[in-house]
Design an enzyme around this catalytic site. Structure first.
Site, PDB file in Angstrom:
ATOM      1  N   LYS A 161       0.854  -1.188   0.000  1.00  0.00           N
ATOM      2  CA  LYS A 161       0.000   0.000   0.000  1.00  0.00           C
ATOM      3  C   LYS A 161       0.881   1.226   0.000  1.00  0.00           C
ATOM      4  O   LYS A 161       2.011   1.116   0.483  1.00  0.00           O
ATOM      5  CB  LYS A 161      -0.949   0.039   1.186  1.00  0.00           C
ATOM      6  N   TYR A 246      -4.691   4.351   6.245  1.00  0.00           N
ATOM      7  CA  TYR A 246      -5.182   3.397   7.257  1.00  0.00           C
ATOM      8  C   TYR A 246      -6.536   3.844   7.818  1.00  0.00           C
ATOM      9  O   TYR A 246      -7.495   3.057   7.786  1.00  0.00           O
ATOM     10  CB  TYR A 246      -4.141   3.200   8.373  1.00  0.00           C
TER      11      TYR A 246
HETATM   12  P1  NAD Z   1      12.561   1.600   1.832  1.00  0.00           P
HETATM   13  O1  NAD Z   1      13.072   2.910   1.362  1.00  0.00           O
HETATM   14  O2  NAD Z   1      13.106   1.074   3.123  1.00  0.00           O
HETATM   15  O3  NAD Z   1      12.777   0.483   0.723  1.00  0.00           O
HETATM   16  C1  NAD Z   1      12.530   0.720  -0.636  1.00  0.00           C
HETATM   17  C2  NAD Z   1      13.334  -0.257  -1.472  1.00  0.00           C
HETATM   18  O4  NAD Z   1      13.123   0.084  -2.846  1.00  0.00           O
HETATM   19  C3  NAD Z   1      14.838  -0.152  -1.222  1.00  0.00           C
HETATM   20  O5  NAD Z   1      15.389  -1.454  -1.213  1.00  0.00           O
HETATM   21  C4  NAD Z   1      15.354   0.618  -2.429  1.00  0.00           C
HETATM   22  O6  NAD Z   1      16.683   0.299  -2.778  1.00  0.00           O
HETATM   23  C5  NAD Z   1      14.390   0.162  -3.518  1.00  0.00           C
HETATM   24  N1  NAD Z   1      14.289   1.077  -4.642  1.00  0.00           N
HETATM   25  C6  NAD Z   1      14.244   0.709  -5.932  1.00  0.00           C
HETATM   26  N2  NAD Z   1      14.171   1.773  -6.741  1.00  0.00           N
HETATM   27  C7  NAD Z   1      14.162   2.866  -5.944  1.00  0.00           C
HETATM   28  C8  NAD Z   1      14.093   4.243  -6.196  1.00  0.00           C
HETATM   29  N3  NAD Z   1      14.004   4.736  -7.444  1.00  0.00           N
HETATM   30  N4  NAD Z   1      14.099   5.073  -5.137  1.00  0.00           N
HETATM   31  C9  NAD Z   1      14.154   4.616  -3.876  1.00  0.00           C
HETATM   32  N5  NAD Z   1      14.224   3.282  -3.572  1.00  0.00           N
HETATM   33  C10 NAD Z   1      14.224   2.418  -4.604  1.00  0.00           C
HETATM   34  O7  NAD Z   1      10.980   1.739   1.914  1.00  0.00           O
HETATM   35  P2  NAD Z   1       9.978   0.821   2.731  1.00  0.00           P
HETATM   36  O8  NAD Z   1       9.657   1.491   4.009  1.00  0.00           O
HETATM   37  O9  NAD Z   1      10.486  -0.564   2.764  1.00  0.00           O
HETATM   38  O10 NAD Z   1       8.645   0.942   1.813  1.00  0.00           O
HETATM   39  C11 NAD Z   1       8.486   0.176   0.624  1.00  0.00           C
HETATM   40  C12 NAD Z   1       6.982  -0.004   0.345  1.00  0.00           C
HETATM   41  O11 NAD Z   1       6.389  -0.693   1.429  1.00  0.00           O
HETATM   42  C13 NAD Z   1       6.206   1.305   0.204  1.00  0.00           C
HETATM   43  O12 NAD Z   1       5.205   1.164  -0.766  1.00  0.00           O
HETATM   44  C14 NAD Z   1       5.568   1.493   1.571  1.00  0.00           C
HETATM   45  O13 NAD Z   1       4.369   2.247   1.538  1.00  0.00           O
HETATM   46  C15 NAD Z   1       5.304   0.062   1.967  1.00  0.00           C
HETATM   47  N6  NAD Z   1       5.283  -0.115   3.425  1.00  0.00           N
HETATM   48  C16 NAD Z   1       4.212  -0.729   3.955  1.00  0.00           C
HETATM   49  C17 NAD Z   1       4.127  -0.895   5.323  1.00  0.00           C
HETATM   50  C18 NAD Z   1       2.959  -1.613   5.917  1.00  0.00           C
HETATM   51  O14 NAD Z   1       2.801  -1.593   7.135  1.00  0.00           O
HETATM   52  N7  NAD Z   1       2.156  -2.295   5.117  1.00  0.00           N
HETATM   53  C19 NAD Z   1       5.132  -0.412   6.155  1.00  0.00           C
HETATM   54  C20 NAD Z   1       6.236   0.221   5.569  1.00  0.00           C
HETATM   55  C21 NAD Z   1       6.303   0.350   4.197  1.00  0.00           C
END
Ligand code: NAD
Length: 400
Positions: A161, A246
């Site tokens: 999401k 949420y």
């Molecule tokens: P993050 O920044 O920690 O991870 C993102 C990943 O994408 C990294 O490994 C990064 O290297 C990669 N990536 C690939 N192309 C990229 C670009 N152009 N720019 C930046 N990063 C790039 O982020 P996250 O917190 O892991 O979030 C990722 C997804 O998960 C999002 O859609 C977020 O909304 C979702 N999320 C959901 C929950 C939940 O509770 N359901 C919690 C946190 C995150």
């Protein structure tokens, strides 16, 4: 004014988005003019290697193979551990832009190194029978591209999401999954969290009478101004699509009803470098046809807080914290005899992440619909667009 009084006639300008919702409600998704244009750009050029109708049914008891795309904080901290615990799902492949990290993670989680992909050779997953499902855990602005590519490769998709960054992108994703005859699910974990499911059950069975109002909030501090969550293209917006989603999605889920109007206010500190491109606080009200009002808040500049309370005629149910990864707390308040009683409800603790992951695998294995399909994500994006529009135009937006 009563709860059911008709809303402002000038709000009919929002009709196009409403029509989109109604078409969905009728079960037949049709693309809007804008959606057609974008979908045409991304129209499938290649078909899955084996036409879906020629595939063999899955053997009973099989654990489906999942590929995780993006190895960031959420994937490493929540998704991969959940896949280890899952009954019907297992991690079989990784997709990452960092080969050394991917090798390290593959080693830790027992993934065959031949099943490590980069973003460039991602499309060749179509030839890999170890992969049934692709879980997209990338920044929001990349969900649509990877979801469409995964569907074209003949794989089922779970996307984090928010589903995407616009209703048009959601439509592309839905169309691609439909064309490939594959499932598409949005990871709305709160719809699987056992305490949340209990709140929905209490509400929908009218255990405390008719629901009257909801208050819901999710705020947290976003630190680094350079992170993708504060970049409009990659995030699609600020606190609203990230965590305001949420209160929005959960209010709809608990009530089993769609809002008929929204009203919103946005406030961002003018000189804070974090809010050059995206918004900070969004206060929004959802009006439901039953008369329920949900008053919701999201924000990116206050200490973490997440709460949800639904007030019904003869009692209330409250989650505080509401949207944490674990140890959410459910309290109910109601009159018992002559006294007001407040009680913490104990609900069996099961990982919401394992439950949602296995839900998709089971739906695939048993050929059943998923609880949170692409259409559910599209509804939220249409509503978020209305919320932004309400704040911008300073008026209530009706959805009829
Ligand atoms: P993050 O920044 O920690 O991870 C993102 C990943 O994408 C990294 O490994 C990064 O290297 C990669 N990536 C690939 N192309 C990229 C670009 N152009 N720019 C930046 N990063 C790039 O982020 P996250 O917190 O892991 O979030 C990722 C997804 O998960 C999002 O859609 C977020 O909304 C979702 N999320 C959901 C929950 C939940 O509770 N359901 C919690 C946190 C995150």
């Amino acid at each position: 004014m009563t709860d059911h009084q008709p809303l402002h006639p000038q709000d009919t300008a929002f009709n196009e988005d409403r029509r989109q919702l109604l078409r969905l409600a009728g079960g037949a998704l049709m693309l809007s003019a804008a959606g057609h244009a974008v979908a045409a750009q991304l129209a499938p050029t290649e078909k899955p290697s084996t036409p879906p109708e020629q595939r063999q049914p899955e053997p009973p008891g099989k654990r489906l193979g999942w590929a995780v795309v993006g190895l960031g904080e959420f994937a490493l901290g929540q998704v991969l551990p959940a896949l280890r615990e899952a009954k019907y799902s297992r991690l079989t492949a990784l997709v990452s832009g960092d080969p050394a990290k991917a090798r390290r993670v593959a080693d830790q989680h027992g993934v065959d190194p031949k099943n490590i992909y980069s973003y460039d050779n991602f499309d060749s997953i179509r030839d890999n029978p170890d992969i049934d499902v692709v879980y997209i855990v990338l920044p929001n602005g990349l969900h649509a591209e990877y979801s469409v590519r995964a569907s074209r490769a003949g794989k089922h998709v779970m996307t984090e999401k928010p589903m995407a960054t616009s209703p048009e992108e959601c439509e592309q994703m839905i169309q691609a999954a439909r064309a490939a005859n594959r499932k598409l699910m949005v990871a709305y974990r709160a719809q699987f969290e056992p305490r949340h499911v209990e709140v929905a059950r209490l509400t929908r069975t009218r255990a405390f009478g008719n629901p009257r109002a909801i208050t819901a909030e999710f705020v947290q501090n976003q630190g680094d101004p350079a992170q993708w969550r504060l970049d409009r293209n990659l995030a699609g917006g600020g606190s609203l699509p990230d965590i305001g989603l949420y209160p929005l999605n959960f209010s709809r889920f608990v009530l089993g009803e769609e809002p008929s109007a929204v009203m919103a206010h946005i406030s961002s500190p003018p000189n804070d470098p974090r809010f050059r491109e995206v918004e900070d606080r969004v206060a929004f009200t959802l009006h439901f046809p039953s008369g329920v009002i949900a008053h919701c808040l999201s924000g990116y500049s206050a200490h973490r807080s997440s709460r949800f309370r639904i007030m019904s005629e003869r009692g209330w149910a409250s989650l505080d914290p509401a949207f944490a990864y674990e140890r959410n707390r459910l309290t109910v308040g109601r009159r018992v005899g002559q006294q007001e009683g407040i009680e913490e409800r104990q609900v069996e603790d099961k990982s919401q992440f394992v439950l949602e992951i296995d839900h998709l695998s089971q739906a695939i294995l048993e050929n059943k619909p998923v609880k949170t399909p692409g259409e559910e994500g599209l509804r939220d994006h249409v509503l978020m667009r209305a919320i932004y529009r309400s704040a911008e135009e300073g008026r209530r937006i009706t959805l009829s």
